[in-house]
Design an enzyme around this catalytic site. Sequence first.
Site, PDB file in Angstrom:
ATOM      1  N   ARG A 128     -11.943   6.230  10.443  1.00  9.70           N
ATOM      2  CA  ARG A 128     -11.503   4.840  10.406  1.00  9.70           C
ATOM      3  C   ARG A 128     -12.552   3.941   9.764  1.00  9.70           C
ATOM      4  O   ARG A 128     -12.216   3.025   8.998  1.00  9.70           O
ATOM      5  CB  ARG A 128     -11.192   4.347  11.819  1.00  9.70           C
ATOM      6  CG  ARG A 128     -10.699   2.910  11.882  1.00  9.70           C
ATOM      7  CD  ARG A 128      -9.478   2.701  11.032  1.00  9.70           C
ATOM      8  NE  ARG A 128      -8.900   1.379  11.202  1.00  9.70           N
ATOM      9  CZ  ARG A 128      -7.914   0.895  10.482  1.00  9.70           C
ATOM     10  NH1 ARG A 128      -7.384   1.638   9.525  1.00  9.70           N
ATOM     11  NH2 ARG A 128      -7.429  -0.308  10.706  1.00  9.70           N
TER      12      ARG A 128
ATOM     13  N   HIS B  48      -8.117  -5.092  -0.161  1.00  4.18           N
ATOM     14  CA  HIS B  48      -6.817  -4.457   0.031  1.00  4.18           C
ATOM     15  C   HIS B  48      -6.055  -5.050   1.214  1.00  4.18           C
ATOM     16  O   HIS B  48      -4.826  -5.115   1.207  1.00  4.18           O
ATOM     17  CB  HIS B  48      -7.006  -2.949   0.218  1.00  4.18           C
ATOM     18  CG  HIS B  48      -5.729  -2.187   0.253  1.00  4.18           C
ATOM     19  ND1 HIS B  48      -4.796  -2.219  -0.762  1.00  4.18           N
ATOM     20  CD2 HIS B  48      -5.207  -1.350   1.203  1.00  4.18           C
ATOM     21  CE1 HIS B  48      -3.765  -1.445  -0.460  1.00  4.18           C
ATOM     22  NE2 HIS B  48      -3.989  -0.912   0.738  1.00  4.18           N
ATOM     23  N   ASP B  49      -6.774  -5.478   2.238  1.00  2.00           N
ATOM     24  CA  ASP B  49      -6.129  -6.039   3.433  1.00  2.00           C
ATOM     25  C   ASP B  49      -5.374  -7.338   3.155  1.00  2.00           C
ATOM     26  O   ASP B  49      -4.664  -7.835   4.033  1.00  2.00           O
ATOM     27  CB  ASP B  49      -7.170  -6.293   4.527  1.00  2.00           C
ATOM     28  CG  ASP B  49      -7.353  -5.093   5.438  1.00  2.00           C
ATOM     29  OD1 ASP B  49      -6.610  -4.102   5.266  1.00  2.00           O
ATOM     30  OD2 ASP B  49      -8.239  -5.145   6.307  1.00  2.00           O
TER      31      ASP B  49
ATOM     32  N   ASP C  76      -8.904  -6.365  -4.607  1.00  2.00           N
ATOM     33  CA  ASP C  76      -8.477  -5.075  -4.055  1.00  2.00           C
ATOM     34  C   ASP C  76      -8.989  -3.979  -4.990  1.00  2.00           C
ATOM     35  O   ASP C  76      -8.422  -3.721  -6.039  1.00  2.00           O
ATOM     36  CB  ASP C  76      -6.949  -5.031  -3.961  1.00  2.00           C
ATOM     37  CG  ASP C  76      -6.427  -3.742  -3.345  1.00  2.00           C
ATOM     38  OD1 ASP C  76      -7.241  -2.835  -3.063  1.00  2.00           O
ATOM     39  OD2 ASP C  76      -5.201  -3.644  -3.153  1.00  2.00           O
TER      40      ASP C  76
ATOM     41  N   SER D  11       0.839  -1.189   0.000  1.00  2.34           N
ATOM     42  CA  SER D  11       0.000   0.000   0.000  1.00  2.34           C
ATOM     43  C   SER D  11       0.883   1.252   0.000  1.00  2.34           C
ATOM     44  O   SER D  11       1.729   1.412  -0.880  1.00  2.34           O
ATOM     45  CB  SER D  11      -0.941  -0.045   1.211  1.00  2.34           C
ATOM     46  OG  SER D  11      -1.906   0.959   1.158  1.00  2.34           O
TER      47      SER D  11
END
Length: 376
Positions: A218, A351-352, A318, A148
């Site tokens: 968040r 994405h994680d 992602d 990232s």
Amino acid sequence: MSSLNTQLHHLQFLEPIQLQSGAEFGPYTLVVETYGTLNAQCSNAILVCHALNASHHVAGVDEKGQIGWWDNLIGPGKCVDTNDYFVIGINNLGSCFGSTGPMSNDPSTGQPYGSTFPVLTVEDWVKTQERVANHFQIKKFAAVIGGSLGGMQALTWAILYPERLEHCVVIASAANLSAQNIAFNQIARSAIMSDPDFHGGNFYAHGVVPNRGLRVARMVGHVTYLSDDDMAQKFGRTLRRATNEAQDYRFSFDTEFEVESYLRYQGDKFSEYFDANTYLLITRVLDYFDPAKSFKGNLNEALSQVLAKFLVISFTTDWRFAPSRSREIVKALLDNQKQVSYAEIDAPHGHDAFLLDDPRYHQLIKAYFDQMKREK
């Protein structure tokens, strides 16, 4: 299997750094954590660059019992084997885990920098990281690796200091943010700045924290890190408090769905340990990243002088840093006849995925670093 051999360093740099904004900043402190042993030739060093909310604590368990954010990848006998490599994790300038940042006291006032802390760029970070390399007398990294925002730093290393890294590993990243990504960052920053407890970034003097804004920021960010399929599998439309077997609605605005509960939990947890000004700062670092900007938008020209061998990895689900963005980097490298390997991994986690235990992903990283070792 040997021990992790972890050491924590607080490195003070007295000489100010010239920032990309034109301002000078310093002196400053960077918190650095190292793993393994640096060999006599200083040739086995790996720099790990962290993403938005991570830190120098890459592997192992710290004094607070916290597990390193890439512990599943880095350590003795793991994909990046600290029996072979000397791994360096740096908490970047402006972060809130010990390095000089908005929470730190400005020597000229004795008060926290707050809103006066300078806006930074990825290039600024890499220049401070180069000073860390010099501290350890590392002339050339065996590899610089990151996912990232960390991948953006690795790419910048290859551009700014082409002779100082042998390999560049860019995971789930991009050569710049899309308009949609910038928009998400702006929503998150607006949530923080509109919190009554933000006080223009000088909330420290008021003894408060803009928790409400941080929670929303968040939650917005976390949704973008997951895939639709992953969220459906984890939560679906399951209700948190069912009144009977038919799972009737409560007809309220309280937390009813499991996914709502999960996001609130993530927001609450994040607001307890992360600094609001740091969140603003790092999301703007993301927005500004664009190495092709100095080359009239031509990424090929931006990457024309790199010397490192590249491994670029993306994940199919992602959508924040889609595989197409990784392929842009790969194409620019190939157009310049650079050596690059590319893998697009079919993983459901969005994405994680770069932080998680996907066997294919880990096997790829291990094979690549094992090959690096054989090349020596």
